[in-house]
Design a protein around this motif. Structure first.
Motif, short mmCIF file in Angstrom:
data_model
loop_
_atom_site.label_atom_id
_atom_site.label_comp_id
_atom_site.label_asym_id
_atom_site.label_seq_id
_atom_site.Cartn_x
_atom_site.Cartn_y
_atom_site.Cartn_z
N ASP A 85 -8.84 20.32 16.55
CA ASP A 85 -8.43 21.66 17.26
C ASP A 85 -9.66 22.34 17.69
O ASP A 85 -10.50 21.68 18.46
N ASP A 86 -9.67 23.61 17.40
CA ASP A 86 -11.12 24.22 17.62
C ASP A 86 -12.10 24.31 16.45
O ASP A 86 -13.04 25.06 16.42
N GLN A 87 -11.70 23.84 15.31
CA GLN A 87 -12.47 23.65 14.26
C GLN A 87 -13.53 22.58 14.19
O GLN A 87 -13.06 21.56 14.28
N GLY A 88 -14.52 22.96 13.97
CA GLY A 88 -15.74 22.14 14.00
C GLY A 88 -15.97 21.31 12.63
O GLY A 88 -15.78 21.88 11.51
N LEU A 89 -15.90 19.86 12.77
CA LEU A 89 -16.08 19.15 11.83
C LEU A 89 -17.58 18.55 11.59
O LEU A 89 -18.13 18.43 10.57
N ILE A 90 -18.44 18.36 12.70
CA ILE A 90 -19.83 17.82 12.75
C ILE A 90 -20.25 18.64 14.10
O ILE A 90 -19.94 18.82 15.00
N GLU A 91 -21.54 19.26 13.67
CA GLU A 91 -22.37 19.71 14.72
C GLU A 91 -23.91 19.39 14.60
O GLU A 91 -24.16 19.83 13.38
N VAL A 92 -24.56 18.60 15.33
CA VAL A 92 -25.78 18.31 15.01
C VAL A 92 -26.54 18.05 16.35
O VAL A 92 -26.18 17.65 17.38
N ASP A 93 -27.81 18.69 16.41
CA ASP A 93 -28.64 18.48 17.69
C ASP A 93 -29.21 17.24 17.92
O ASP A 93 -29.28 16.39 17.11
N LEU A 94 -29.64 17.14 19.11
CA LEU A 94 -30.11 15.82 19.50
C LEU A 94 -31.45 15.46 18.62
O LEU A 94 -31.88 14.23 18.59
N GLY A 95 -32.39 16.63 18.66
CA GLY A 95 -33.65 16.30 17.60
C GLY A 95 -33.54 15.84 16.41
O GLY A 95 -34.08 14.81 16.18
N GLU A 96 -32.37 16.40 15.65
CA GLU A 96 -32.23 15.76 14.13
C GLU A 96 -31.70 14.47 14.31
O GLU A 96 -31.90 13.60 13.50
N MET A 97 -30.66 14.15 15.30
CA MET A 97 -30.11 12.88 15.30
C MET A 97 -31.32 11.81 15.58
O MET A 97 -31.34 10.67 15.18
N GLY A 98 -31.99 12.17 16.62
CA GLY A 98 -33.09 11.33 17.19
C GLY A 98 -34.23 10.98 15.84
O GLY A 98 -34.74 9.74 15.73
N ASP A 99 -34.25 12.25 15.20
CA ASP A 99 -35.45 11.91 14.04
C ASP A 99 -34.92 11.19 12.83
O ASP A 99 -35.78 10.16 12.56
N ARG A 100 -33.57 11.22 12.56
CA ARG A 100 -33.04 10.02 11.51
C ARG A 100 -32.96 8.59 12.21
O ARG A 100 -33.09 7.94 11.53
N TYR A 101 -32.66 8.59 13.57
CA TYR A 101 -32.52 7.24 14.18
C TYR A 101 -33.98 6.49 14.08
O TYR A 101 -33.99 5.66 13.80
N PHE A 102 -34.87 7.16 14.71
CA PHE A 102 -36.15 6.50 14.92
C PHE A 102 -37.00 6.42 13.61
O PHE A 102 -38.00 5.43 13.83
N ASN A 103 -36.81 7.41 12.94
CA ASN A 103 -37.80 7.16 11.73
C ASN A 103 -37.12 6.93 10.58
O ASN A 103 -37.79 7.11 9.29
N ALA A 104 -35.93 6.03 10.46
CA ALA A 104 -35.38 5.87 9.37
C ALA A 104 -35.94 4.79 8.66
O ALA A 104 -36.23 4.86 7.08
N ILE A 105 -36.57 3.61 9.31
CA ILE A 105 -37.39 2.63 8.52
C ILE A 105 -38.58 3.13 7.89
O ILE A 105 -38.88 2.73 6.70
N GLU A 106 -39.22 4.16 8.59
CA GLU A 106 -40.59 4.58 7.91
C GLU A 106 -40.27 5.48 6.72
O GLU A 106 -40.92 5.35 5.42
N ARG A 107 -38.93 6.30 6.75
CA ARG A 107 -38.65 6.89 5.69
C ARG A 107 -38.23 5.94 4.32
O ARG A 107 -38.51 6.50 3.18
N ARG A 108 -37.68 5.02 4.73
CA ARG A 108 -37.07 4.15 3.73
C ARG A 108 -38.43 3.51 2.83
O ARG A 108 -38.33 3.50 1.54
N LEU A 109 -39.24 3.08 3.84
CA LEU A 109 -40.56 2.53 3.23
C LEU A 109 -41.15 3.38 2.12
O LEU A 109 -41.85 2.99 1.22
N ASN A 110 -41.04 4.61 2.84
CA ASN A 110 -41.81 5.82 1.93
C ASN A 110 -41.10 6.23 0.72
O ASN A 110 -41.36 7.11 -0.20
N GLY A 111 -40.00 5.54 0.59
CA GLY A 111 -39.07 6.07 -0.51
C GLY A 111 -38.33 7.40 -0.38
O GLY A 111 -37.68 7.88 -1.36
N GLN A 112 -38.18 7.61 1.01
CA GLN A 112 -37.58 9.01 1.34
C GLN A 112 -35.97 8.79 1.76
O GLN A 112 -35.65 7.41 1.84
N ALA A 113 -35.22 9.74 1.43
CA ALA A 113 -33.76 9.47 2.00
C ALA A 113 -33.60 9.58 3.24
O ALA A 113 -34.47 10.13 4.12
#
Length: 309
Positions: free
Chosen positions: A281-309
């Protein structure tokens, strides 16, 4: 000019939990990935990686996976032209006992592109383009064997999705024809992570946000995690320029039936400064900006190797 497209696919978690259905899904996803760029799937090679076939479970996994690949290739008319096998792939567990790898029957598939000027990528192309979900049989997506269970709950369990090859054929054919006609501007299959992740990947690749309405009441008695992150169903996410809306929807009605059967208009592509918004309807379930999505996507391997979530 004609061309070839190629893809390599396998979700070993699916195969581990159900070797036959997992191998079926591997073939179906490979064909779907080719269809998303506008290529007609034509042939397969395989690379079978398993533990010891001298153990009952190992033999069963190998036999059922081969049966699944065979049935999938027959259903999609993609003959296996060759391949190779790697067996006895094991390591030692914490107690020093041999432990097999996850069964991994990799499928390499090639497809023919009739016109290299008529191809697609997964990223949104233009703000205002309409977003459609094809193959939305709501009975098929499941959280069993999903990325959601593995990543957020640390659980490898459940039955993986099953393949409806008749639905796959219809949806993939519609997608390829839409690309050939120039109606579809982007196409991306819904695989690991389900619909929400497919939307995010299209936003990241296209560097544009999106506003999507799921067509469900915010008070509906549904599992929202299953709606957002459930996997399976042969689904493809496409974007279409508004000028082609009438001809595209007319084509879908002929090929797939009325809207809401197995396809629906979800919303529209936003600008580069807008977030991905998924609403009921008009109730939000997910709202995420491009910067946050890109950071999670492009830096995921580095985070995992550094033991970060």
């Amino acid at each position: 000019y004609r061309g070839l497209a190629a893809t390599v696919d396998c979700n070993s978690r699916y195969v581990y939990l159900d070797p036959y259905e997992g191998a079926n899904l591997t073939v179906a996803e490979a064909a779907r990935n080719l269809s998303c760029v506008g290529a007609e799937p034509i042939a397969v090679t395989d690379n079978l990686n398993f533990g010891s076939p001298e153990k009952p479970i190992g033999y069963w996994q190998l036999a059922e996976s081969c049966r699944g690949i065979s049935d999938g290739c027959k259903a999609l008319n993609t003959p296996v032209t060759g391949g190779n096998v790697s067996l006895y792939n094991e390591t030692l567990d914490a107690d020093g006992n041999p432990e097999s790898i996850y069964p991994t029957p990799v499928v390499g598939m090639v497809g023919l592109i009739a016109d290299l000027t008529k191809v697609c990528g997964q990223g949104w192309q233009s703000s205002g383009d309409l977003i459609y979900l094809l193959g939305d049989d709501k009975t098929l997506p499941t959280l069993g064997a999903s990325e959601y269970l593995a990543v957020l709950h640390g659980t490898i369990a459940g039955k993986p999705p099953r393949v409806d090859f008749e639905l796959e054929q219809k949806v993939q054919t519609a997608c390829r024809e839409g690309i050939r006609q120039g109606w579809i501007k982007s196409a991306h299959d819904c695989a690991e992570g389900g619909l929400a992740v497919a939307l995010a990947e299209s936003c990241i690749s296209g560097k544009k946000g999106a506003k999507v309405k799921l067509g469900l009441s915010s008070t509906a008695a549904v599992r929202w995690d299953n709606i957002l992150f459930g996997e399976g169903g042969g689904r493809i996410l496409v974007s279409v320029h508004p000028e082609y809306q009438l001809v595209w929807e007319g084509f879908l009605q002929q090929q797939l039936g009325e809207e809401s059967d197995i396809w629906q208009n979800l919303g529209f592509v936003g600008s580069g400064s807008e977030p991905l918004r998924i609403l009921a309807d008009d109730q939000g379930l997910i709202e995420v900006d491009l910067g946050e999505m890109g950071d999670r996507y492009f830096n995921a391997i580095e985070r995992r190797l550094n033991g970060q979530a």
